[in-house]
Scaffold this motif. Sequence first.
Motif, mmCIF file in Angstrom:
data_model
loop_
_atom_site.group_PDB
_atom_site.id
_atom_site.type_symbol
_atom_site.label_atom_id
_atom_site.label_comp_id
_atom_site.label_asym_id
_atom_site.label_seq_id
_atom_site.Cartn_x
_atom_site.Cartn_y
_atom_site.Cartn_z
ATOM 1 N N VAL A 105 0.787 -1.317 0.143
ATOM 2 C CA VAL A 105 0.009 0.109 0.032
ATOM 3 C C VAL A 105 0.767 1.340 -0.165
ATOM 4 O O VAL A 105 0.624 2.189 -0.841
ATOM 5 C CB VAL A 105 -1.084 0.038 1.235
ATOM 6 N N PRO A 106 1.780 1.259 0.898
ATOM 7 C CA PRO A 106 2.633 2.666 0.801
ATOM 8 C C PRO A 106 3.346 2.815 -0.594
ATOM 9 O O PRO A 106 3.640 4.050 -0.843
ATOM 10 C CB PRO A 106 3.528 2.532 1.920
ATOM 11 N N LEU A 128 -2.901 14.732 5.342
ATOM 12 C CA LEU A 128 -4.102 14.302 5.793
ATOM 13 C C LEU A 128 -3.751 12.773 6.275
ATOM 14 O O LEU A 128 -4.326 12.092 6.850
ATOM 15 C CB LEU A 128 -5.138 14.366 4.638
ATOM 16 N N VAL A 129 -3.001 11.994 5.028
ATOM 17 C CA VAL A 129 -2.524 10.575 5.341
ATOM 18 C C VAL A 129 -1.669 10.469 6.418
ATOM 19 O O VAL A 129 -1.580 9.198 6.958
ATOM 20 C CB VAL A 129 -2.083 10.060 4.051
ATOM 21 N N TYR A 130 -0.758 11.410 6.833
ATOM 22 C CA TYR A 130 0.176 11.217 7.931
ATOM 23 C C TYR A 130 -0.506 11.170 9.423
ATOM 24 O O TYR A 130 0.023 10.774 10.266
ATOM 25 C CB TYR A 130 1.281 12.237 7.892
ATOM 26 N N LEU A 131 -1.738 12.181 9.453
ATOM 27 C CA LEU A 131 -2.273 12.358 10.663
ATOM 28 C C LEU A 131 -2.725 11.253 11.382
ATOM 29 O O LEU A 131 -2.503 11.093 12.799
ATOM 30 C CB LEU A 131 -3.553 13.390 10.290
ATOM 31 N N PRO A 132 -3.122 10.210 10.949
ATOM 32 C CA PRO A 132 -3.710 9.017 11.815
ATOM 33 C C PRO A 132 -2.522 8.416 12.576
ATOM 34 O O PRO A 132 -2.644 7.838 13.734
ATOM 35 C CB PRO A 132 -4.123 7.944 10.786
ATOM 36 N N HIS A 133 -1.249 8.413 12.021
ATOM 37 C CA HIS A 133 -0.189 7.819 12.801
ATOM 38 C C HIS A 133 0.144 8.355 14.074
ATOM 39 O O HIS A 133 0.721 7.621 15.027
ATOM 40 C CB HIS A 133 1.129 8.110 11.860
ATOM 41 N N PHE A 134 -0.182 9.751 14.398
ATOM 42 C CA PHE A 134 -0.122 10.320 15.467
ATOM 43 C C PHE A 134 -1.110 10.369 16.562
ATOM 44 O O PHE A 134 -1.026 10.902 17.337
ATOM 45 C CB PHE A 134 0.329 11.783 15.284
ATOM 46 N N GLU A 185 -4.910 -1.075 10.483
ATOM 47 C CA GLU A 185 -3.473 -0.977 10.946
ATOM 48 C C GLU A 185 -2.961 -0.086 9.646
ATOM 49 O O GLU A 185 -2.061 0.832 9.639
ATOM 50 C CB GLU A 185 -2.827 -2.211 11.217
ATOM 51 N N VAL A 186 -3.234 -0.987 8.383
ATOM 52 C CA VAL A 186 -2.681 -0.011 7.197
ATOM 53 C C VAL A 186 -3.277 1.386 7.012
ATOM 54 O O VAL A 186 -2.480 2.202 6.614
ATOM 55 C CB VAL A 186 -3.204 -0.868 5.890
ATOM 56 N N GLY A 191 0.470 6.207 5.482
ATOM 57 C CA GLY A 191 0.837 7.446 5.310
ATOM 58 C C GLY A 191 2.320 7.871 5.712
ATOM 59 O O GLY A 191 2.909 8.340 4.861
ATOM 60 N N PHE A 192 2.514 7.273 6.940
ATOM 61 C CA PHE A 192 3.965 7.705 7.467
ATOM 62 C C PHE A 192 4.982 7.046 6.560
ATOM 63 O O PHE A 192 6.049 7.321 6.647
ATOM 64 C CB PHE A 192 3.868 7.369 8.918
#
Length: 317
Positions: A105-106, A128-134, A185-186, A191-192
């Motif tokens: 996926v990445p 936007l796609v990085y935000l869920p990681h945090f 999880e994905v 995004g990160f």
Amino acid sequence: MNTSTHPEDLLQTGTRTSLLRRFRKTWPFHLMLLPAVILALLFHYLPMFGVVIAFQEFKPYLGITGSEWVGFKHFKALFERTDSLQVIWNTLLIASLKIGFMILVPVAFALLLNEIRKMVFKRIVQTLVYLPHFLSWVILSAILVDLLSPEGGLVNRVLQDWFGLPPVFFLGDGEWFRFTVVTSEVWKEFGFSTIIYLASLSGINPDLYEAAEVDGASRWKQTVHITLPGLVPIMTVCATLSLSSILSAGFDQIYNLYNPLVYDKGDIIDTYVYRVGILNQKLSFATAMGLFKSIVSCILILSVYRLALKMANYRIF
């Protein structure tokens, strides 16, 4: 009396002098590391003495010194109990699916994002796609429980109203639970992880694309014959290093999402150790399970670093 100095003595004296001179320059850095070293010794190495209870019938009121030694009894039970074998299988399956999709996926998203030419839109999408990681799994699990509820959850309402499908118990059915765990999880981490592949894409020689364009290669052919081969080394490294975590399927996520209905399909080693050891007070068996995981993980880490060095010339030191 022979007063001549042996060459080896001179070499040792010079080495000591060099080390002292270097230490005088770097002692502030060693002093800065001292708190971290002390914390590591106190909270990582000193507690390792407690693994001896894996070889005992540990009783808290008797302590380590007073508990009965039983040898490898708990390790034998580890491979005889059907629930522990099921937990190991669940861990391997869920972790393998996560590793596979967290590479595919990445990479796919990085390729798509790399084709965007408007930098403002590209940066907005990246953010936007990085935000869920945090976000922690405590927060995300509460959101998922609400979204996936079979009674009024947004996802099930869409399935019923738009497609006429019956409600799905995503967090109460074992097979759907695995699907939910891997998918969430994905969604949280891809995004990160994309950052690594975007950095690799920027390192590909642009002259290759110019030469391919002159030769009449389409954008798709450039991707197949230039971009993907350029990503293969970093993909190999990421895939290889991910193997070391094959027995860690994500305690935070599973613990916050699972329930007794999905223990047979969703329970992993870490949650099983917590439930058996802390909640059921079977401390010796839980310690044996944890020690088994640690030994296998250590062997895997050593093996995959060796494999990464051989296949992709990757090394930390």
